[in-house]
Write an enzyme that holds these catalytic residues in place. Structure first.
Site, PDB file in Angstrom:
ATOM      1  N   TRP A   1      49.503  40.411  42.154  1.00  0.00           N
ATOM      2  CA  TRP A   1      48.360  39.788  41.468  1.00  0.00           C
ATOM      3  C   TRP A   1      48.736  39.139  40.133  1.00  0.00           C
ATOM      4  CZ3 TRP A   1      47.990  45.338  42.053  1.00  0.00           C
ATOM      5  CH2 TRP A   1      47.617  45.717  43.345  1.00  0.00           C
ATOM      6  N   HIS A   2      49.904  38.531  40.067  1.00  0.00           N
ATOM      7  CA  HIS A   2      50.307  37.854  38.838  1.00  0.00           C
ATOM      8  C   HIS A   2      50.253  36.340  38.994  1.00  0.00           C
ATOM      9  CE1 HIS A   2      52.737  41.656  37.498  1.00  0.00           C
ATOM     10  NE2 HIS A   2      51.428  41.855  37.576  1.00  0.00           N
ATOM     11  N   TYR A   3      49.383  35.859  39.844  1.00  0.00           N
ATOM     12  CA  TYR A   3      49.273  34.415  40.056  1.00  0.00           C
ATOM     13  C   TYR A   3      48.737  33.739  38.794  1.00  0.00           C
ATOM     14  CZ  TYR A   3      44.661  36.194  41.508  1.00  0.00           C
ATOM     15  OH  TYR A   3      43.459  36.852  41.573  1.00  0.00           O
TER      16      TYR A   3
END
Length: 591
Positions: A522-524
């Site tokens: 979830w580091h987009y």
């Protein structure tokens, strides 16, 4: 005996107070948080109004997430602020509030859940936050500052950066109590050469370190929503279940000027909120890397061809909106144990000089409830969708696949994961609208490993992860024989982690293993890059009174984990805006 009873009593009372604190009595601490349907029902000294249907604010912030909450709290010290959040509050949600339910929060796919699932066109299962507090409510809680190079490349004031980090840390960040699994992982990292040991620190330093966490010693999560306690309650209005549908523009002048927003409440009724006439009043988008470019395009700011396809009225043609999307690819290796292990999320991290971060988690999915859930990234279940071609992966096929997993034995969930992820991926993709419904996910493509350098770093990371698992420190802890690399990779290939078809030579080719088992953490980021969509002050190019404050402006993810920097960014930009508008001496920024 008396001492033990006393300790148990204290723990029981603390747990009771935590549960009460997570109840519906948040209005006593946060009286400015209201449901969206209450909008316009009463007047407030913090705003002005020309009639009963129009309410004006100095700042309208869209998105009460990781950046939006500290930004709103800061700006409210001197100006009237309206913060609009499409989700509900985190305080009464046990799946959000407690460490033990971390994975269950991610598996709740109901329309009102804190986590909105989406699957990128790459076939990777992902999630967006949908709750006041944003990603801080559903993530793994690890907190760290950015690598110094990131701050320099942003051109930010380093002194204010450090002050803003400290402002966040003093309120919601904890020093973790290191779990046994994490301790064995730490020793193994050092054993394979990820050194020196830097102890507990928020700083991004090469070697092995223990970082901060949003979970306290009782396993209770602290979120960005709690930063709203620092706000001026007379100058802040927070509306939950308020879904902004578009930004309103005045197009009479040379440049389109943001006037306000249109949003719908929990009943589906529409409302309008407006900015005051002051030229420095602003609409600020803090909807995240998915929501912000999506909302910009739905508001008429984006690539002309794409907007015309959906008959969206053009406000400003900008071909770069939604471009340059990136996600730090991650691959995990499942590690079995011959004993039950305590639950732990990321506490220890190995920061290598080859552009790879090594992390770990353990002990999730062991309750009877969790076995019957779809675990996404934390999945240790055996089974996959590899036999179904991508175009045939219908919602019905996916549900049938999830149902098959429910009969798995309890033993399948023992163990933990060693995670390796790529720092600063070169591979990028894009975001496109599917329709004009703000509630629906846009189409997102990240193009994982499309650049060969990213793929090579993944191979290096998998080799490093295998060495960690095979080290004596880890095998002594797991009580398992030293596993072969091929056995470890086979277990990971068979786990349900994405919707990508698997190849028969997965474990023989580490390159293929990386491609086939890629997942997200979830580091987009990206989609509204500096100098292409916004300027260095994060104001949207070609417009007036419109700014973006979130990770969509990042061209790289800061450090090992971005949430600390996004939290800091909200505070930093709030202080910076106040100083520029009022002057350093006049701005009333209090801790």
């Amino acid at each position: 005996m008396a001492v033990k009873l006393f300790i148990c009593l204290i723990l029981w009372l603390n747990t009771l107070s935590l549960l009460q604190g997570c109840g519906d009595n948040h209005e006593f601490r946060y009286p400015f948080i209201k449901r969206a349907s209450s909008f316009g029902a009463s007047s407030s000294s913090s705003l002005s109004s020309s009639n009963r249907d129009e309410v004006w604010y100095d700042y309208i912030i869209v998105g009460g997430g990781t950046a939006g909450c500290p930004l709103a709290a800061t700006l409210s010290k001197n100006f009237s602020v309206l913060l609009l959040e499409r989700g509900g509050v985190p305080f009464s949600n046990a799946n959000v509030s407690f460490l033990r339910n971390f994975h269950i929060a991610l598996t709740d796919t109901s329309p009102s859940s804190a986590s909105q699932p989406f699957v990128s066109t790459d076939g990777v299962i992902n999630a967006r936050a949908r709750i006041l507090g944003g990603g801080t409510c559903i993530n793994a809680g690890f907190y760290t500052r950015a690598n110094p190079g990131f701050i320099r490349r942003k051109g930010w004031d380093e002194r204010l950066v450090n002050e803003s980090y400290s402002w966040v840390e003093e309120q919601i960040v904890q020093k973790p109590k290191l779990a046994q699994w994490q301790g064995a992982f730490k020793d193994s990292l050092l054993d394979v050469g990820v050194s020196p040991y830097n102890g507990f620190t928020y700083d991004h330093i090469y070697g092995t370190k223990v970082g901060g966490t949003l979970f306290d010693h009782f396993g209770r999560r602290h979120t960005a929503a709690e930063l709203l306690a620092s706000a001026n309650p007379k100058m802040l209005t927070v509306l939950v279940y308020a879904t902004v549908q578009k930004v309103l523009f005045d197009q009479k002048g040379r440049r389109p000027r943001a006037m306000g927003v249109v949003f719908k409440d929990e009943n589906g009724d529409q409302h309008r909120a407006f900015l005051t006439n002051n030229l420095r009043s602003e609409v600020i988008l803090s909807c995240g890397a998915i929501g912000t470019p999506q909302l910009l395009m739905l508001s008429g700011v984006g690539p002309r061809d794409e907007l015309q396809k959906l008959s969206i009225s053009m406000v400003l043609n900008n071909e770069f909106v939604g471009k340059g999307m990136a996600d730090n690819p991650m691959n995990s290796v499942f590690v079995p144990t011959n004993q039950m292990v305590e639950q732990s999320l990321i506490q220890t991290v190995g920061i290598t000089k080859m552009g790879v971060y090594i992390e770990s988690s353990s002990g999730f999915g062991q309750s009877q409830d969790s076995i019957h859930c779809h675990h996404g990234i934390m999945s240790a279940e055996i089974g996959q969708l590899s036999t179904i071609p991508p175009k045939q992966r219908t919602p019905e096929a996916i549900q049938a696949f999830i149902k098959r997993k429910r009969d798995l034995p309890h033993e399948a969930f023992k163990g933990g994961f060693i995670l390796e992820k790529i720092a600063r991926p070169i591979s990028t993709g894009h975001l496109n609208l599917v329709n004009t419904k703000i509630d629906d996910n846009p189409s997102v493509t990240f193009n994982y490993f499309s650049h060969p350098h990213d793929l090579q770093r993944c191979v290096d990371g998998i080799r490093m992860a295998a060495k960690v698992i095979q080290s004596k420190h880890f095998t002594d802890f797991t009580k398992c024989d030293k596993p072969t690399v091929e056995k470890l990779l086979n277990m990971s290939v068979e786990a349900n982690i994405n919707l990508i078809p698997k190849n028969i030579n997965d474990t023989k080719s580490l390159e293929q293993f990386c491609k086939d088992t890629v997942i997200t953490i979830w580091h987009y980021h990206g989609g509204c890059h500096v100098s292409k969509v916004v300027n260095s002050d994060l104001k949207v190019l070609g417009t007036n009174r419109l700014r973006i404050v979130d990770g969509s402006t990042f061209s790289e993810s800061p450090g090992t984990n971005p949430q600390g920097t996004v939290l800091m960014m909200g505070r930093y930009m709030g202080v910076d805006i106040l100083r520029r508008r009022l002057g350093k001496a006049r701005s009333c920024v209090m801790t």
